[in-house]
Motif scaffolding. Structure first.
Motif, mmCIF file in Angstrom:
data_model
loop_
_atom_site.group_PDB
_atom_site.id
_atom_site.type_symbol
_atom_site.label_atom_id
_atom_site.label_comp_id
_atom_site.label_asym_id
_atom_site.label_seq_id
_atom_site.Cartn_x
_atom_site.Cartn_y
_atom_site.Cartn_z
ATOM 1 N N LEU A 98 0.833 -1.210 0.000
ATOM 2 C CA LEU A 98 0.000 0.000 0.000
ATOM 3 C C LEU A 98 0.864 1.255 0.000
ATOM 4 N N GLU A 99 1.926 1.208 0.854
ATOM 5 C CA GLU A 99 2.787 2.389 0.952
ATOM 6 C C GLU A 99 3.544 2.628 -0.342
ATOM 7 N N LEU A 100 4.011 1.516 -0.960
ATOM 8 C CA LEU A 100 4.736 1.635 -2.221
ATOM 9 C C LEU A 100 3.810 2.218 -3.295
ATOM 10 N N ASP A 101 2.572 1.718 -3.279
ATOM 11 C CA ASP A 101 1.591 2.183 -4.249
ATOM 12 C C ASP A 101 1.327 3.678 -4.057
ATOM 13 N N ARG A 102 1.207 4.082 -2.774
ATOM 14 C CA ARG A 102 0.954 5.494 -2.463
ATOM 15 C C ARG A 102 2.133 6.349 -2.944
ATOM 16 N N PHE A 103 3.349 5.826 -2.707
ATOM 17 C CA PHE A 103 4.545 6.565 -3.108
ATOM 18 C C PHE A 103 4.580 6.730 -4.639
ATOM 19 N N ARG A 104 4.226 5.618 -5.335
ATOM 20 C CA ARG A 104 4.239 5.673 -6.801
ATOM 21 C C ARG A 104 3.228 6.673 -7.321
ATOM 22 N N ARG A 105 2.039 6.650 -6.700
ATOM 23 C CA ARG A 105 1.004 7.591 -7.147
ATOM 24 C C ARG A 105 1.454 9.029 -6.911
ATOM 25 N N ALA A 106 2.104 9.252 -5.742
ATOM 26 C CA ALA A 106 2.594 10.612 -5.442
ATOM 27 C C ALA A 106 3.639 11.011 -6.482
ATOM 28 N N ALA A 107 4.530 10.059 -6.812
ATOM 29 C CA ALA A 107 5.581 10.371 -7.793
ATOM 30 C C ALA A 107 4.972 10.602 -9.175
ATOM 31 N N GLU A 108 3.886 9.864 -9.493
ATOM 32 C CA GLU A 108 3.204 10.074 -10.782
ATOM 33 C C GLU A 108 2.574 11.456 -10.837
ATOM 34 N N ALA A 109 2.072 11.896 -9.662
ATOM 35 C CA ALA A 109 1.353 13.173 -9.637
ATOM 36 C C ALA A 109 2.295 14.371 -9.640
ATOM 37 N N PRO A 111 4.592 17.328 -10.722
ATOM 38 C CA PRO A 111 4.609 18.042 -11.996
ATOM 39 C C PRO A 111 5.939 17.860 -12.731
ATOM 40 N N ASP A 112 6.957 17.383 -12.025
ATOM 41 C CA ASP A 112 8.269 17.190 -12.649
ATOM 42 C C ASP A 112 8.494 15.723 -12.983
ATOM 43 N N GLY A 113 9.421 15.486 -13.913
ATOM 44 C CA GLY A 113 9.774 14.119 -14.253
ATOM 45 C C GLY A 113 10.711 13.538 -13.201
ATOM 46 N N VAL A 114 10.527 12.262 -12.870
ATOM 47 C CA VAL A 114 11.400 11.583 -11.902
ATOM 48 C C VAL A 114 11.838 10.258 -12.508
ATOM 49 N N LEU A 115 13.166 9.988 -12.478
ATOM 50 C CA LEU A 115 13.674 8.690 -12.941
ATOM 51 C C LEU A 115 14.579 8.116 -11.861
ATOM 52 N N ILE A 116 14.519 6.805 -11.683
ATOM 53 C CA ILE A 116 15.460 6.146 -10.771
ATOM 54 C C ILE A 116 16.389 5.303 -11.633
ATOM 55 N N LEU A 117 17.716 5.580 -11.484
ATOM 56 C CA LEU A 117 18.724 4.834 -12.260
ATOM 57 C C LEU A 117 19.458 3.891 -11.314
ATOM 58 N N ASP A 118 19.779 2.679 -11.785
ATOM 59 C CA ASP A 118 20.536 1.769 -10.920
ATOM 60 C C ASP A 118 22.026 2.102 -11.011
ATOM 61 N N GLY A 119 22.856 1.266 -10.396
ATOM 62 C CA GLY A 119 24.301 1.535 -10.349
ATOM 63 C C GLY A 119 24.940 1.590 -11.730
ATOM 64 N N MET A 126 10.403 5.257 -13.938
ATOM 65 C CA MET A 126 10.212 6.684 -14.276
ATOM 66 C C MET A 126 8.728 7.002 -14.255
ATOM 67 N N ASN A 127 8.404 8.278 -14.017
ATOM 68 C CA ASN A 127 6.983 8.645 -14.023
ATOM 69 C C ASN A 127 6.589 9.177 -15.408
ATOM 70 N N LEU A 128 5.296 9.488 -15.540
ATOM 71 C CA LEU A 128 4.774 9.892 -16.858
ATOM 72 C C LEU A 128 5.410 11.180 -17.350
ATOM 73 N N GLN A 129 5.662 12.105 -16.375
ATOM 74 C CA GLN A 129 6.269 13.388 -16.758
ATOM 75 C C GLN A 129 7.652 13.168 -17.358
ATOM 76 N N ALA A 130 8.402 12.225 -16.752
ATOM 77 C CA ALA A 130 9.749 11.944 -17.270
ATOM 78 C C ALA A 130 9.640 11.417 -18.694
ATOM 79 N N GLU A 131 8.646 10.545 -18.924
ATOM 80 C CA GLU A 131 8.447 10.002 -20.272
ATOM 81 C C GLU A 131 8.191 11.145 -21.256
ATOM 82 N N ALA A 132 7.282 12.086 -20.837
ATOM 83 C CA ALA A 132 6.896 13.176 -21.732
ATOM 84 C C ALA A 132 8.076 14.115 -21.980
ATOM 85 N N CYS A 133 8.818 14.460 -20.903
ATOM 86 C CA CYS A 133 9.918 15.424 -21.057
ATOM 87 C C CYS A 133 11.026 14.853 -21.929
ATOM 88 N N LEU A 134 11.361 13.572 -21.729
ATOM 89 C CA LEU A 134 12.541 13.014 -22.383
ATOM 90 C C LEU A 134 12.199 12.194 -23.624
#
Ligand code: ADP
Length: 437
Positions: A98-109, A111-119, A126-134
């Motif tokens: 539930l918490e992960l889902d809430r976090f994802r929804r918050a990150a989706e909402a 206004p900026d793009g967010v991406l998580i890169l591994d090592g 990535m969220n939808l904004q990141a998809e749109a921006c990049l």
């Protein structure tokens, strides 16, 4: 029953069973029978434990959430404990999901793009904004290295240089041409990197507009100021040997330029107050008939008999809004008709009802008209079709920008119809809620 009691009870029951079996065997068939019975009891006990271990293993391999087997004694306690632990773990899992889902929804909402890169800088999420921006797609690009997707050298250098981290990078990428992006990298746990992406195209446009505006204002003021200074200084230098009529001519030109600066400053102040004042009220009715008559008189004076001016009023009596602002907008449109129409042509100011329930104020002239390519830019500040002609006519280049602002504040739109050499019709179309019924 607690675990120790259960084990003791199980042990006692096993001893009792073996003892009972030996006793029965001894009574029935003396010593060899006692041994056989005791062996059978031990074998039963062993097989029972083996059976319980098998049930435990089968349960351990079953899908999550399968109920634990039921049993008595020590095994019952063990299964009970496992059952309770399982329930606790699944509640915790549910909570974490539930918490992960809430976090994802918050990150989706966001206004900026967010991406998580591994090592290895591969995209984990990535969220939808990141998809749109990049210009990326989660389904295709997740798992790919960001450095393979965004190949701009400045971006690669930015990621490689730890000193850059924390500071944003301005980037224009081939993946989303025409947009300006601001990218910020923040390293976090286990070599991962959080990339924040913001589309700053609009902000940059505004900054450019502001710079252009300041440059334009300075330029617009500099010209009349230079002319004024030139004439005043010439007059002063030659005061004694210049005939008074010539001095008067100099002063007359200087005054004309001063008026031009004054008009420009007045328009700038009007624009600035339109941008900062609260929106015009919906309760104040403006008497349109009186306003029309007023403006008619004003342009009559401006035209000085060079044009035929006609007023047509078939519209509703009241318009809800700011009388001062509407007056300024209508007067600007009417004034332009006079200034850009040759002598002898007709100018019609019309106020009429629209089928939508709204109303339209229009100014129609038989003037010089405007070529189609200029129409979309006419309301830009300082945009003129013919700079020299506008100056000659006493224009500031801000009139239609003021009109557009006033109309926007009244939820109205400006419509421009024009044909080169034939004349123009500028209309302000008001929505029904601005009309007093
Ligand atoms: P200006 O002070 O130069 O008139 P405006 O913002 O009022 O500034 O108008 C912008 C430009 O639109 C003018 O310079 C002129 O080229 C054109 N324009 C406006 N109204 C008319 C009109 N009625 N007929 C022809 N051209 C017009």
């Amino acid at each position: 029953m607690n675990a120790l009691n259960a084990v003791i009870a199980e042990l006692l029951a096993a001893i009792a069973l073996v003892a009972l079996a030996s006793l029965v065997g001894w009574i029935a068939a003396a010593e060899p029978g006692a041994n056989l019975m005791a062996f059978s009891a031990l074998a039963y006990l062993f097989l029972r434990q083996l059976w319980m271990v098998l049930r435990l293993m089968r349960w351990a391999r079953s899908p999550l959430g399968t109920p634990t087997p039921s049993a008595r004694g020590a095994w019952g306690v063990i299964f009970d404990v496992l059952h309770r632990r399982g329930r606790l773990a699944s509640a915790e899992r549910e909570q974490a999901t539930l918490e992960l889902d809430r976090f994802r929804r918050a990150a989706e909402a966001l206004p900026d793009g967010v991406l998580i890169l591994d090592g290895h800088r591969a995209i984990e999420w990535m969220n939808l904004q990141a998809e749109a921006c990049l210009g990326l797609k989660t389904s295709v690009d997740t798992g790919s290295r960001i450095t393979h997707l965004l190949r701009e050298p400045e971006f690669l250098a930015y990621l490689d240089d730890p000193d850059h981290r924390g500071l944003p990078l301005e980037l224009r990428t081939q993946r989303n041409p025409g947009r300006s992006l601001q990218i910020q990298a923040a390293p976090f746990a286990a070599g991962r990197t959080l990339l924040l992406v913001r589309d700053v195209t609009q902000l940059q446009k505004l900054a450019t507009m502001r710079r252009d505006f300041v440059a334009n204002v300075s330029h617009e003021l500099k010209t009349p100021l230079t002319v004024t200074l030139g004439f005043v200084e010439t007059a002063l230098d030659a005061l004694e040997d210049t005939p008074p009529a010539e001095i008067a001519q100099y002063l007359h030109t200087a005054a004309e330029q001063a008026h031009r600066m004054q008009r420009l400053i007045d328009d700038l102040l009007t624009l600035s107050s339109l941008e900062t004042d609260s929106p015009p009220p919906l309760e104040d009715p403006v008497d349109v008939a009186a306003l029309l008559a007023d403006i008619g008189g004003e342009i009559d004076a401006l035209s000085a008999g060079r044009h035929r001016i006609r007023l047509e009023n078939q519209g509703p009596q009241g318009l809800l809004g700011s009388a001062r602002e509407l007056r300024s907008a209508f007067a600007n449109l009417a004034g332009n008709a006079v200034r850009y129409s040759p002598q002898g042509t007709e100018i019609v100011l019309r106020w009429g009802a629209e089928n939508s329930g709204g109303a339209r104020f229009s100014v129609q002239d038989g003037g010089i008209g405007i070529a189609a390519q200029h129409l979309p830019r006419l309301t830009e500040r300082f945009y003129r079709v013919d700079r020299g002609r506008s100056r000659e006519a006493g224009g500031t280049g801000l009139g239609l920008a003021i009109v557009k602002h006033v109309l926007e504040r009244h939820q109205a739109v400006l419509q421009i119809e024009s044909e080169l050499g034939q004349g123009s019709r500028f209309s302000a179309v008001f929505p029904p809620h601005r009309i007093q019924s």
